[in-house]
Every structure is written in C-alpha cells, then in structure tokens.
Design a protein around this motif. Structure first.
Motif, PDB file in Angstrom:
ATOM      1  N   VAL A   1       0.869  -1.171   0.000  1.00  0.00           N
ATOM      2  CA  VAL A   1       0.000   0.000   0.000  1.00  0.00           C
ATOM      3  C   VAL A   1       0.907   1.222   0.000  1.00  0.00           C
ATOM      4  CG1 VAL A   1      -1.769   1.268   1.271  1.00  0.00           C
ATOM      5  CG2 VAL A   1      -1.835  -1.246   1.167  1.00  0.00           C
ATOM      6  N   VAL A   2       0.868   1.971  -1.074  1.00  0.00           N
ATOM      7  CA  VAL A   2       1.727   3.146  -1.214  1.00  0.00           C
ATOM      8  C   VAL A   2       1.216   4.287  -0.342  1.00  0.00           C
ATOM      9  CG1 VAL A   2       2.609   4.851  -2.857  1.00  0.00           C
ATOM     10  CG2 VAL A   2       2.408   2.453  -3.541  1.00  0.00           C
ATOM     11  N   TRP A   3      -0.091   4.416  -0.258  1.00  0.00           N
ATOM     12  CA  TRP A   3      -0.679   5.459   0.574  1.00  0.00           C
ATOM     13  C   TRP A   3      -2.013   4.978   1.089  1.00  0.00           C
ATOM     14  CZ3 TRP A   3      -5.144   8.299   0.977  1.00  0.00           C
ATOM     15  CH2 TRP A   3      -5.100   9.404   1.827  1.00  0.00           C
ATOM     16  N   ALA A   4      -2.353   5.364   2.296  1.00  0.00           N
ATOM     17  CA  ALA A   4      -3.667   5.106   2.875  1.00  0.00           C
ATOM     18  C   ALA A   4      -4.008   6.278   3.776  1.00  0.00           C
ATOM     19  CB  ALA A   4      -3.673   3.812   3.672  1.00  0.00           C
ATOM     20  N   GLU A   5      -5.293   6.541   3.919  1.00  0.00           N
ATOM     21  CA  GLU A   5      -5.743   7.563   4.867  1.00  0.00           C
ATOM     22  C   GLU A   5      -5.074   7.269   6.205  1.00  0.00           C
ATOM     23  OE1 GLU A   5      -7.357  10.723   6.494  1.00  0.00           O
ATOM     24  OE2 GLU A   5      -7.634  10.259   4.369  1.00  0.00           O
ATOM     25  N   PRO A   6      -4.326   8.213   6.770  1.00  0.00           N
ATOM     26  CA  PRO A   6      -3.561   7.934   7.989  1.00  0.00           C
ATOM     27  C   PRO A   6      -4.378   7.329   9.122  1.00  0.00           C
ATOM     28  CG  PRO A   6      -2.838  10.004   7.044  1.00  0.00           C
ATOM     29  CD  PRO A   6      -4.056   9.575   6.260  1.00  0.00           C
ATOM     30  N   ALA A   7      -5.561   7.835   9.376  1.00  0.00           N
ATOM     31  CA  ALA A   7      -6.370   7.280  10.467  1.00  0.00           C
ATOM     32  C   ALA A   7      -6.763   5.839  10.169  1.00  0.00           C
ATOM     33  CB  ALA A   7      -7.620   8.144  10.703  1.00  0.00           C
ATOM     34  N   TYR A   8      -7.039   5.537   8.905  1.00  0.00           N
ATOM     35  CA  TYR A   8      -7.400   4.161   8.526  1.00  0.00           C
ATOM     36  C   TYR A   8      -6.182   3.246   8.687  1.00  0.00           C
ATOM     37  CZ  TYR A   8      -9.365   0.232   6.059  1.00  0.00           C
ATOM     38  OH  TYR A   8      -9.834  -1.020   5.752  1.00  0.00           O
ATOM     39  N   ALA A   9      -5.025   3.693   8.243  1.00  0.00           N
ATOM     40  CA  ALA A   9      -3.796   2.898   8.393  1.00  0.00           C
ATOM     41  C   ALA A   9      -3.500   2.638   9.864  1.00  0.00           C
ATOM     42  CB  ALA A   9      -2.627   3.600   7.716  1.00  0.00           C
ATOM     43  N   ASP A  10      -3.756   3.628  10.715  1.00  0.00           N
ATOM     44  CA  ASP A  10      -3.570   3.439  12.160  1.00  0.00           C
ATOM     45  C   ASP A  10      -4.518   2.370  12.691  1.00  0.00           C
ATOM     46  OD1 ASP A  10      -1.619   5.406  12.156  1.00  0.00           O
ATOM     47  OD2 ASP A  10      -2.935   6.950  13.005  1.00  0.00           O
ATOM     48  N   TRP A  11      -5.777   2.375  12.207  1.00  0.00           N
ATOM     49  CA  TRP A  11      -6.758   1.373  12.628  1.00  0.00           C
ATOM     50  C   TRP A  11      -6.296  -0.029  12.213  1.00  0.00           C
ATOM     51  CZ3 TRP A  11      -9.928  -1.753   9.463  1.00  0.00           C
ATOM     52  CH2 TRP A  11     -10.869  -2.521  10.173  1.00  0.00           C
ATOM     53  N   VAL A  12      -5.819  -0.166  10.969  1.00  0.00           N
ATOM     54  CA  VAL A  12      -5.324  -1.469  10.502  1.00  0.00           C
ATOM     55  C   VAL A  12      -4.162  -1.928  11.383  1.00  0.00           C
ATOM     56  CG1 VAL A  12      -4.131  -2.668   8.609  1.00  0.00           C
ATOM     57  CG2 VAL A  12      -6.126  -1.216   8.118  1.00  0.00           C
ATOM     58  N   ALA A  13      -3.250  -1.034  11.678  1.00  0.00           N
ATOM     59  CA  ALA A  13      -2.108  -1.403  12.531  1.00  0.00           C
ATOM     60  C   ALA A  13      -2.578  -1.835  13.914  1.00  0.00           C
ATOM     61  CB  ALA A  13      -1.129  -0.240  12.636  1.00  0.00           C
ATOM     62  N   ALA A  14      -3.524  -1.098  14.483  1.00  0.00           N
ATOM     63  CA  ALA A  14      -4.013  -1.439  15.825  1.00  0.00           C
ATOM     64  C   ALA A  14      -4.753  -2.756  15.850  1.00  0.00           C
ATOM     65  CB  ALA A  14      -4.923  -0.314  16.354  1.00  0.00           C
TER      66      ALA A  14
END
Length: 104
Positions: free
Chosen positions: A85-98
């Motif tokens: 994933v080259v870019w993702a909405e930061p808040a969404y990427a944080d949710w995936v990581a969490a």
C-alpha cells in the motif's frame, strides 16, 4: 499496511480463512469476492470460479498471516501474494495497525 491475497475454490473456505485471520488478529479486515480464473495447471488450461481474499494487515504481522494461510489453505499449491500500500488515509492505516497487533 500491506494487502495479503489468496484464492480458494469455495465460499466456506474463504469465510473460514477470513475468520481465522481476523480472530488471530493477523488482519484488520478481509474482503472476499468471487472471481473467474483461467490458468495452466499440470499442462492443461483450467477455468474456475474462485473466491479471492484480500486481507489488510500490518507489515509487522505479514509473515505470521502468510504462515497461517500456508498451514490452513486447502490447495496443493496456494497462490499467496502481497500488494504494498503506497498510501492510505492515515487514520485508517492506524486502525489497521491497531487491529492487526498481537494481543497483550
């Protein structure tokens, strides 16, 4: 964030693998969609309806998620691959990581 993909022959296997990835916290979300596949297998051209799983996971959990797919996949030679994933909405990427972190 990484997308981890595989394909299976029926909906039951797709749901089982998706559930295992989510229950194990190895993915935050798994999309399951039906596709039509054409491929060469053992010298013959094959056509099949398959279910593609696309799991959203963290780079830190990728190896474990791929290992789970290898262990539990019904195919003799499963297709397991990633899309960065080259870019993702930061808040969404944080949710995936969490959501794809090991439980404490």
């Amino acid at each position: 964030m990484v997308l981890l993909h595989t394909t299976v022959a029926d909906a039951a296997d797709a749901e089982r693998l998706a559930d295992r990835l989510i229950e194990s916290r190895l993915a935050a979300c798994v999309h399951v969609e039906t596709i039509s596949s054409t491929y060469r297998w053992q010298g013959r051209i094959e056509r099949a309806r398959e279910w593609r799983l696309s799991a959203k996971t963290s780079a830190a959990r990728l190896d474990e998620a791929a290992d789970l797919l290898r262990r539990e996949h019904p195919y003799e030679l499963p297709a397991i691959w990633t899309t960065p994933v080259v870019w993702a909405e930061p808040a969404y990427a944080d949710w995936v990581a969490a959501e794809s972190q090991a439980q404490a």
